[in-house]
Write an enzyme that holds these catalytic residues in place. Sequence first.
Site, PDB file in Angstrom:
ATOM      1  N   GLY A 205       0.829  -1.203   0.000  1.00 39.68           N
ATOM      2  CA  GLY A 205       0.000   0.000   0.000  1.00 39.68           C
ATOM      3  C   GLY A 205       0.862   1.251   0.000  1.00 39.68           C
ATOM      4  O   GLY A 205       1.829   1.344   0.764  1.00 39.68           O
TER       5      GLY A 205
ATOM      6  N   CYS B 279      -8.853  13.277  -0.369  1.00 39.29           N
ATOM      7  CA  CYS B 279      -9.806  14.278   0.112  1.00 39.29           C
ATOM      8  C   CYS B 279      -9.959  15.442  -0.860  1.00 39.29           C
ATOM      9  O   CYS B 279     -10.904  16.223  -0.753  1.00 39.29           O
ATOM     10  CB  CYS B 279      -9.366  14.801   1.486  1.00 39.29           C
ATOM     11  SG  CYS B 279      -9.353  13.531   2.772  1.00 39.29           S
TER      12      CYS B 279
END
Length: 552
Positions: free
Chosen positions: A7, A42
């Site tokens: 990741g 975001c």
Amino acid sequence: MKLVIIGSVAAGTSVAAKARRNNEDAQITIYDRDYDISYSGCGIPYYVGGEVELRDDLTPRDAAFFKKRYNIDVMTRHNVTSVDKDTKTVTVENLETGDTFTDSYDVLVLATGASSIIPPIPGVKSDNVFPIRNIQHAEATRSFVDSTDPKHATIIGAGFIGLEMAEQLKLRGVDVTIIERVPQVMPPLDKDMACRVEEHLEKNGIELMLGETVTELVGDGHVERVVTESGKTIETDLVILSVGVRPNVELAMNMGVKLGETGAIAVNERMETNIPDVYAAGDVAESFSIVTGKPIWRPLGSTANKMGRTAGDVITGGHLEHRGILGTGIFKVFGLAVAQTGLAEKEARELGYDIEVLHNTKPDKPAYMGGKDMTIKAVADRATRQLLGVQIVGFEGVDKRIDVFVTAITLKAKVDDLFHLDLAYAPPFSTTKDPVMYTGMVLSNSIDKAARLITPAELQARIDAGEDMQIIDTRKAAQFEKACVDCAINVPLGNLREAAKDMDKGKPTVVYCNGGVTGNAAQNVLRNLGFIDVYNLSGGNKNYQLFKKYGN
């Protein structure tokens, strides 16, 4: 040491960077099945809306950057399909070529993040249905909007991303309907704060369908209508899925990593899992509440960065520990800032706390400097006098106030301490008695029963129960006639001392004004005249009318 990280967004790259800063000799490799690394998820709504112009603004770092700066190998489009914890090996598939190979590790970090929940709705795989999670989703959604000029969008889910997407699409000239299965926007908020957001959304032309569940997306590979469980139909050109995310724990489960009660990976303060030399960080791992000590899962980039830095430090011999979170969040919609931290009122009650609740509406700075009202809802524990949680809705200065409250809760400050904070003051920035200070004063007085508060919900419950009370509206007659509390009588503050001579000093008495200040003055008058049981209505008539309109 050979460190393998699975990741490469907030947590994974933070692990790698911190490990490298501590240890120049470690061999560090990151595998990620996606195309992009270390991106700002975001910021995606603002890219779709065009407020962020370039894709590269959301992806400032790539694999070459990490190789040059940190000597870290970042392998994108490489999916780790399995882990053998006994031989300490990972099996990796190159998604571009289809080739598979095995790599070894001394230490493994699971930073596999979270994925958008795709509800099992007929039509959900249509070409105009988009989840919002990664850069590919962002590009696909923006490309669709740019090329087709949709007239209407349906957003399923009214959380952070859903509301931000509603704003950005509306600003692009797209009509927007939001459908949310619970009867309010922003489910983590208390209803009496969420309703302020709902009112603002409706004022800005957003259609809200709350307490509705989508059952079907109708169209032949291209959604033309959205159907809800109640039978309502919305014609639409675009569907945004924003129903939440779930941690990517499949790989962890297959290798025997223990999950916590939240469904994310259970870790300790050092980010260690139950398997030796295997760590987890970021959206795939659960945290714990600073307030309660109980496990919580709040997938946010800020938390992922802290977890990643902690793991990277521990792995390379450091002593950092993860100290938990408050679940702090903030977002903006049509200029309105909405922030929350710690426990909501409903959570605190469910957990058995004996709580004091305040609704405090104050300007962020003086009116002569253009100050605008913000409403602060604060929840405190009567037993310890500590803050449990705060929610704020307002147009200016919300971010700095919520951060002060976060600091206070984290450091176990009592409500009494807020008044004594030496906060920065000048008219362009604050009032002389900052809303934070006022919050502490009022909560302290109410806990001490020197100036007790009563919420609209508590007052209405007592009215509905037929309790014999005196409810006094201290505003001008014109304001009273426009809207007032049920069963109230109008006695303006200037007339209260004389009128009090004919009132029962032993009867429970509630006073109120528009927001609370004049009500508090009236409360003090009556207490000084010998009234025994006097309450000020928290948030005043404005708060009560919102409660009556939207319920609790």
